[in-house]
Design an enzyme around this catalytic site. Structure first.
Site, PDB file in Angstrom:
ATOM      1  N   GLU A 260      18.294 102.744  90.100  1.00  0.00           N
ATOM      2  CA  GLU A 260      19.438 102.822  91.014  1.00  0.00           C
ATOM      3  C   GLU A 260      20.605 103.472  90.316  1.00  0.00           C
ATOM      4  OE1 GLU A 260      21.426  99.449  93.019  1.00  0.00           O
ATOM      5  OE2 GLU A 260      19.456  98.524  93.025  1.00  0.00           O
ATOM      6  N   GLU A 311      24.441 101.598 104.908  1.00  0.00           N
ATOM      7  CA  GLU A 311      23.850 100.365 105.450  1.00  0.00           C
ATOM      8  C   GLU A 311      24.939  99.456 106.013  1.00  0.00           C
ATOM      9  OE1 GLU A 311      20.605  98.811 102.733  1.00  0.00           O
ATOM     10  OE2 GLU A 311      21.198 100.602 101.631  1.00  0.00           O
ATOM     11  N   LYS A 314      25.692  95.577 104.961  1.00  0.00           N
ATOM     12  CA  LYS A 314      26.171  95.199 103.629  1.00  0.00           C
ATOM     13  C   LYS A 314      27.645  94.826 103.705  1.00  0.00           C
ATOM     14  CE  LYS A 314      23.210  96.659 100.380  1.00  0.00           C
ATOM     15  NZ  LYS A 314      22.956  97.276  99.077  1.00  0.00           N
ATOM     16  N   GLU A 319      30.197  99.202  99.469  1.00  0.00           N
ATOM     17  CA  GLU A 319      28.784  98.842  99.582  1.00  0.00           C
ATOM     18  C   GLU A 319      28.110  99.456 100.810  1.00  0.00           C
ATOM     19  OE1 GLU A 319      26.917  97.327  97.380  1.00  0.00           O
ATOM     20  OE2 GLU A 319      28.575  96.948  95.999  1.00  0.00           O
TER      21      GLU A 319
END
Ligand SMILES: *[C@@H]1O[C@H](CO)[C@@H](O)[C@H](O)[C@H]1NC(C)=O
Ligand SMILES: *[C@@H]1O[C@H](CO)[C@@H](O)[C@H](O)[C@H]1NC(C)=O
Length: 338
Positions: A260, A311, A314, A319
């Site tokens: 990541e 997303e 999140k 984030e």
């Protein structure tokens, strides 16, 4: 005749490139995060990734819709287990075999598993004592079904108590005993260690000290000198700090995979613009496809960008804004993966 010969040569070259690409495992990986309620269907996503020549993806936990879509795609997979499952995987071989039977066995003939990761960024503390038993149990379970898939775990760079300069890289006292045993097991088996590494978070928390272009991988100057090694970007410095920490626990042979890394395009003012996110991710991709780190110049770092999508489930702020794509599959910004 000449034209025909050239055409044959051209075809041969492409066949060669094809096999080269897929036999050395080269190519970029992306994290397929699913903490959202508005994402396109996995078959749509996988065919988009294929069209972009994405070589690998990482899934944080088994998702059977994604696993099905991956079948025969040629895209390699890092599959994670939930942190909540770690004690069971460590203590109960029946649970572990059942996990493999459910999440690996049906797919292993048609999906290439790069590795399976026990948990994600497991914190020092109670859970870490389960880490090695869980890795060993899952390894045994995978082997009992006749598959040979590396089994490992995922740590965050923050497990290092020191990382500056990179040769000072060292695990925290709390994590050292566990990391010593884990690194020993990984080294003996030739399995990699997965690490999450975000120059963005270092930069955003310490803007006085870290030059922006050092964090973005576009510095034209050496920023950190470490003995004979000269660092122009924080990413290499982070990876080499992990290599140094591994050496100190007897794990010098363990490969580090950055499962990541990324840069949010929104959520934290001037630190998170589309321009900065594009700059970081494009330089990251180009860099890891082309060269290794200062400590291991010949060893390209297998790297997975976080993430495919923004997303929406999140936590608010950065984030939610790590994606290369919006949920409607249009690009937040373009990154060339080749
Ligand atoms: C594991 O499964 C076997 C066979 O199904 C069973 O005999 C055994 O008692 C189980 N062990 C545990 C710890 O559940
Ligand atoms: C690196 O990229 C950023 C963002 O595009 C830019 O502002 C900066 O000037 C670049 N740095 C160098 C040294 O080119």
């Amino acid at each position: 005749m000449v034209a025909k010969t050239l055409k044959v040569v051209n075809i041969l070259i492409h066949v060669f490139i094809y096999f080269y690409k897929f036999s050395d495992g080269g190519g970029i990986g992306l994290n397929y995060g699913l903490v959202a309620d508005n994402l396109p269907s996995p078959p749509q996503v996988i065919s988009m990734l294929k069209s972009r020549n994405v070589a690998r993806i990482r899934l944080f936990e088994p998702n059977h819709d994604v696993l099905n879509a991956l079948q025969n795609s040629g895209i390699e997979l890092i599959l994670g287990t939930l942190n909540a499952d770690i004690p069971n995987i460590a203590n109960d071989i029946n649970f572990t075999k059942n996990w493999v039977q459910t999440n690996v066995v049906p797919y292993a003939p048609t999906v290439k598993f790069r590795c399976i990761s026990i948990g994600n960024e497991v914190n020092p503390g109670d859970l870490t004592t389960y880490m090695l038993p869980a890795i060993m149990n899952l390894n045994q379970a995978v082997k009992s079904f006749g598959y040979s898939i590396p089994v490992t775990t995922t740590i965050g760079v923050y497990l290092l108590a020191s990382s500056y300069p990179p040769s000072n890289g060292d695990f925290s006292e709390a994590s050292k005993p566990v990391m010593q045993r884990v690194a020993g097991f990984l080294g003996r088996n030739g399995y990699p260690l997965l690490v999450t590494a975000y120059p963005y978070f270092a930069y955003a928390s310490d803007t006085g000290e870290i030059p922006l272009s050092y964090a973005l991988l576009n510095s034209t100057e050496v920023v950190v000198r470490d003995g004979d090694l000269r660092y122009m970007n924080l990413f290499d410095a982070m990876v080499d700090a992990v290599y140094s920490a591994l050496e100190k626990v007897g794990g010098g042979s363990v490969e580090v995979v950055i499962c990541e890394s990324g840069w949010p395009s929104k959520g934290n003012g001037d630190f998170t613009t589309i321009d900065l996110a594009r700059t970081y991710n494009q330089h990251l991709v180009t860099h890891v496809l082309k060269s290794g780190t200062r400590k291991k110049p010949g060893k390209n770092v297998e790297t997975y960008v976080f993430a495919i999508f923004n997303e929406d489930r999140k936590s608010a702020g950065v984030e939610q804004n790590f994606g290369l794509y919006y949920p409607d599959m249009t690009e937040v910004y373009h990154v060339n993966f080749n």
